[in-house]
Design an enzyme around this catalytic site. Structure first.
Site, mmCIF file in Angstrom:
data_model
loop_
_atom_site.group_PDB
_atom_site.id
_atom_site.type_symbol
_atom_site.label_atom_id
_atom_site.label_comp_id
_atom_site.label_asym_id
_atom_site.label_seq_id
_atom_site.Cartn_x
_atom_site.Cartn_y
_atom_site.Cartn_z
ATOM 1 N N GLY A 1 17.868 -8.144 -3.661
ATOM 2 C CA GLY A 1 17.048 -8.737 -4.538
ATOM 3 C C GLY A 1 17.425 -10.195 -4.376
ATOM 4 O O GLY A 1 18.093 -10.590 -3.925
ATOM 5 N N CYS B 1 22.519 -6.311 0.991
ATOM 6 C CA CYS B 1 22.446 -7.652 0.305
ATOM 7 C C CYS B 1 22.854 -7.774 -1.111
ATOM 8 O O CYS B 1 23.752 -7.840 -1.323
ATOM 9 C CB CYS B 1 20.963 -8.199 0.707
ATOM 10 S SG CYS B 1 20.883 -9.875 0.799
ATOM 11 N N TYR B 2 21.876 -8.117 -1.863
ATOM 12 C CA TYR B 2 22.262 -8.167 -3.353
ATOM 13 C C TYR B 2 23.228 -6.976 -3.790
ATOM 14 O O TYR B 2 24.244 -7.015 -4.600
ATOM 15 C CB TYR B 2 21.201 -8.484 -4.294
ATOM 16 C CG TYR B 2 21.454 -8.317 -5.712
ATOM 17 C CD1 TYR B 2 21.782 -9.710 -6.306
ATOM 18 C CD2 TYR B 2 21.385 -7.210 -6.661
ATOM 19 C CE1 TYR B 2 22.260 -9.661 -7.632
ATOM 20 C CE2 TYR B 2 21.791 -7.271 -7.911
ATOM 21 C CZ TYR B 2 22.303 -8.608 -8.464
ATOM 22 O OH TYR B 2 22.563 -8.567 -9.635
ATOM 23 N N HIS C 1 19.865 -6.616 6.383
ATOM 24 C CA HIS C 1 18.817 -5.552 6.014
ATOM 25 C C HIS C 1 18.513 -4.559 7.113
ATOM 26 O O HIS C 1 17.672 -4.807 8.148
ATOM 27 C CB HIS C 1 17.428 -6.413 5.619
ATOM 28 C CG HIS C 1 17.471 -7.161 4.259
ATOM 29 N ND1 HIS C 1 17.107 -6.491 3.137
ATOM 30 C CD2 HIS C 1 17.900 -8.406 4.134
ATOM 31 C CE1 HIS C 1 17.552 -7.739 2.151
ATOM 32 N NE2 HIS C 1 17.950 -8.584 2.654
ATOM 33 N N GLU D 1 16.778 -1.883 6.745
ATOM 34 C CA GLU D 1 15.377 -1.206 6.570
ATOM 35 C C GLU D 1 14.188 -2.080 7.465
ATOM 36 O O GLU D 1 13.179 -1.428 7.818
ATOM 37 C CB GLU D 1 15.041 -1.309 5.115
ATOM 38 C CG GLU D 1 15.061 -2.400 4.486
ATOM 39 C CD GLU D 1 15.952 -3.209 4.005
ATOM 40 O OE1 GLU D 1 17.173 -2.937 4.459
ATOM 41 O OE2 GLU D 1 15.809 -4.048 3.102
ATOM 42 N N SER E 1 -14.775 3.644 -1.876
ATOM 43 C CA SER E 1 -15.406 2.592 -0.922
ATOM 44 C C SER E 1 -15.726 3.128 0.141
ATOM 45 O O SER E 1 -16.645 2.748 1.162
ATOM 46 C CB SER E 1 -14.491 1.420 -0.890
ATOM 47 O OG SER E 1 -13.490 2.008 0.133
ATOM 48 N N GLY F 1 -13.616 4.057 2.713
ATOM 49 C CA GLY F 1 -12.595 3.401 3.310
ATOM 50 C C GLY F 1 -11.332 4.602 3.120
ATOM 51 O O GLY F 1 -11.321 5.492 2.445
ATOM 52 N N VAL F 2 -10.326 4.255 4.169
ATOM 53 C CA VAL F 2 -9.172 5.458 4.064
ATOM 54 C C VAL F 2 -8.433 5.513 2.656
ATOM 55 O O VAL F 2 -8.372 6.606 2.248
ATOM 56 C CB VAL F 2 -8.063 4.967 4.995
ATOM 57 C CG1 VAL F 2 -6.926 6.118 5.148
ATOM 58 C CG2 VAL F 2 -8.727 4.611 6.299
ATOM 59 N N ASP F 3 -8.188 4.323 1.960
ATOM 60 C CA ASP F 3 -7.476 4.643 0.705
ATOM 61 C C ASP F 3 -8.266 5.122 -0.404
ATOM 62 O O ASP F 3 -7.432 6.119 -0.859
ATOM 63 C CB ASP F 3 -6.894 2.976 0.508
ATOM 64 C CG ASP F 3 -6.125 2.218 1.585
ATOM 65 O OD1 ASP F 3 -6.033 2.700 2.683
ATOM 66 O OD2 ASP F 3 -6.196 0.972 1.589
ATOM 67 N N SER F 4 -9.217 4.572 -0.600
ATOM 68 C CA SER F 4 -10.030 5.236 -1.727
ATOM 69 C C SER F 4 -10.299 6.643 -1.339
ATOM 70 O O SER F 4 -10.365 7.523 -2.382
ATOM 71 C CB SER F 4 -10.993 4.404 -2.342
ATOM 72 O OG SER F 4 -12.173 4.421 -1.306
ATOM 73 N N SER F 5 -10.565 7.134 -0.129
ATOM 74 C CA SER F 5 -10.936 8.393 0.234
ATOM 75 C C SER F 5 -9.850 9.472 -0.076
ATOM 76 O O SER F 5 -9.800 10.614 -0.570
ATOM 77 C CB SER F 5 -11.288 8.650 1.456
ATOM 78 O OG SER F 5 -12.622 7.731 2.076
ATOM 79 N N LYS G 1 0.248 2.200 5.050
ATOM 80 C CA LYS G 1 -1.149 3.034 5.610
ATOM 81 C C LYS G 1 -0.867 4.206 6.458
ATOM 82 O O LYS G 1 -1.632 5.326 6.211
ATOM 83 C CB LYS G 1 -1.525 1.740 6.527
ATOM 84 C CG LYS G 1 -3.124 2.176 6.727
ATOM 85 C CD LYS G 1 -3.873 1.560 5.671
ATOM 86 C CE LYS G 1 -5.420 1.575 6.020
ATOM 87 N NZ LYS G 1 -5.959 0.905 4.814
#
Ligand code: XMP
Length: 509
Positions: A51, A78-79, A165, A167, A219, A221-225, A365
């Site tokens: 953080g 970390c934090y 980190h 990750e 739209s 696109g991938v995300d809204s689909s 994604k």
């Protein structure tokens, strides 16, 4: 399951993603989660995220210290490490100076968290405070040139602490360390999958929206689909999707969306043809940001009007992904510099008084693509190259006119045909044409021509934050150029864009 306590790091969704990659379910909860809730959740392990705060700053986030008495393994990053060390009686040294970037990690014991990790390995540091004295029971397990205690552990109580980190990809063997935590230390089982995510997410959506109606701006696109398919699965006919034809779509886009969503998935779809309105407002406008704003505003207006036709809508669903959220805020919560106005984040809700449903907001994604596949979407949707909200308007330099749009659409279709024929479509992040309304002289059939220039842009990328221009084979470029110059009236010269991002951007405007 693994519980991640969110101390505000820009990386904590990345921690979650690493856990999911290992097929382990995880939840991210704020630090004010009660110890009773934690007991009910009954996690196999707890990860305390990093953080931006210093443990000594006013209002530094804290979680109930009872977590250290539950007998559950805890990993502090970390934090999270500073919090752990401070809570258990050690000393954290405050520092004004930040250590930021790569460091070589020297590991003392290649055991437990570091089992199978090289003795010397690269790690990624980003911290101000560091450990002064360890609490009793702890031993240092790794160091770097600048940080004497870069990792520590209390094997007996199963507490592990990392200053760097694990990750982020810059920590070369970070994945191994996290897997060690999950499987060797917490003894997690690999039970999480996209299927179980769908069930969780659908339950969550049903819990949030109850029997209310939801609208979603599709739209194509991938995300809204994927968001539409997931909501359709969760709430079926309570969902209405609205697709706005803004007049700056690629050729055949409208037909494809109707086919996929109305016919194939049988989703409630309202198709609004408002191209004329958009083009009227774009008339005479040449400034890229102005074009974007006009399209954004008009979209909201059209969408709003359509939404009001559906009675009693209470929720607006959006296919916001985790990187969208990150890009629209800086590491420390302030607004990040506006490079281009991405109008698909925010915008709609305030004006429309609708509550937001964002079922993909914790996903990256590639996870959304896997989810789309699992929900039965075609490869053509799931692996579709990104297409910007302002569409072809930002691929025509200067004013957008119907004539220019027609030229660009035709050239773009040829380009995509050739790219697909060479099986390059899915290998490229994006491939598209840009119309430059600058005239140059040419010769065709003994006649002088004076026509526009068309640029071809093809890039490879992992996340659109950086991109390289694609080294397309010359024979393919030659074929594309030949076809465009011969078949598209209004273009007599084709150029290839050889700029990477940064310093250029992927789109031209
Ligand atoms: P740039 O041009 O900034 O683009 O390198 C990065 C990625 O974002 C896409 N893009 C947009 N997507 N609305 C969107 O949904 C927008 O306004 C927008 N502008 C750019 C672009 O195609 C690339 O993939």
């Amino acid at each position: 399951m693994i519980l991640i306590i969110d101390f505000g790091s820009q990386y904590n969704q990345l921690i979650a993603r690493r856990v999911r990659e290992n097929h382990v379910y995880c939840r991210i909860e704020p630090p004010d989660i009660s110890i009773d809730t934690i007991k009910t959740l009954n996690p196999e392990g707890i990860i305390l995220s990093g953080g931006p705060a210093s443990i000594y700053s006013k209002g530094a986030p804290r979680v109930d210290r009872g977590i250290f008495d539950l007998g559950i393994p805890v990993l502090g990053i970390c934090y999270g490490l500073h919090y752990m060390i401070d809570s258990l009686g050690g000393d954290v040294i405050g520092s004004q100076k930040r250590e930021y970037g790569f460091a070589e990690l020297l590991i003392r014991k290649q055991k437990s968290l570091f089992a199978g990790v090289s003795k010397k390995t690269q790690c990624w540091m980003s911290h101000g405070d560091s450990i002064g004295k360890l609490p009793s029971g702890f031993a240092a397990t790794a160091s770097t040139a600048n940080t004497a205690i870069a990792a520590a552990e209390d094997i007996k109580r199963k507490f592990y602490a990392l200053q760097f980190h694990p990750e982020v990809v810059h920590t070369k063997e970070g994945k191994k360390m996290l897997a060690n935590f999950l499987f060797n230390i917490c003894r997690c089982k690999k039970t999480w999958s996209m299927k179980s995510f769908i069930n969780h997410a659908a339950d969550e959506i049903r819990r949030q929206v109850g029997s209310e109606k939801v609208i979603l701006g599709l739209s194509g696109g991938v995300d809204s689909s994927v968001a539409a398919a997931l909501l359709n699965k969760a709430i079926g006919k309570q969902l209405t999707c609205v697709f706005v034809d803004n007049g700056v779509l690629r050729a055949n886009e409208a037909g494809r969306v109707i086919e996929m969503f109305k016919k194939h998935l049988q989703i409630n779809l309202r198709f609004v043809r408002s191209g004329k309105k958009f083009l009227k407002r774009l008339k005479g406008v040449t400034d890229p940001e102005k074009k974007r704003k006009i399209i954004g505003r008009t979209f909201i207006e059209v969408f709003d009007k359509e939404a009001r036709k559906i009675k009693d809508v209470k929720f607006l669903a959006q296919g916001t992904l985790y990187p969208d959220l990150i890009e629209s805020r800086s590491a420390f919560g302030g607004p990040s510099a506006v490079i281009k106005s991405h109008h698909n984040v925010g915008g709609l809700p305030k004006k429309m008084n609708l509550k937001l449903v964002e079922p993909l907001k914790h996903l990256f994604k590639d996870e959304v693509r896997l989810l789309g596949k699992e929900l039965g979407l075609a490869d053509d949707v799931v692996w579709r190259q990104p297409f910007p909200g302002p569409g072809l308007a930002v691929r025509i330099i200067g004013e957008v006119t119907p004539r220019r749009l027609a030229v660009l659409r035709q050239a773009d279709t040829i380009l995509l045909e050739e790219i697909r024929a060479e099986n390059l479509y899915y290998k490229l992040w994006q491939s598209f044409a840009v119309l430059l309304p600058i005239k140059s002289v040419g010769i065709m059939g003994d006649r002088r021509t004076y026509e526009n220039i068309l640029a071809i842009r093809a890039v490879t990328s992992d996340d659109a934050m950086t991109a390289d221009w694609a080294q397309l084979p010359h024979d393919i470029l030659a074929r594309i150029s030949n076809r465009i110059i011969n078949e598209v009236r209004g273009v007599n010269r084709v150029v290839y864009d050889i700029s990477s991002k940064p310093p250029s951007t992927i789109e031209w405007e």
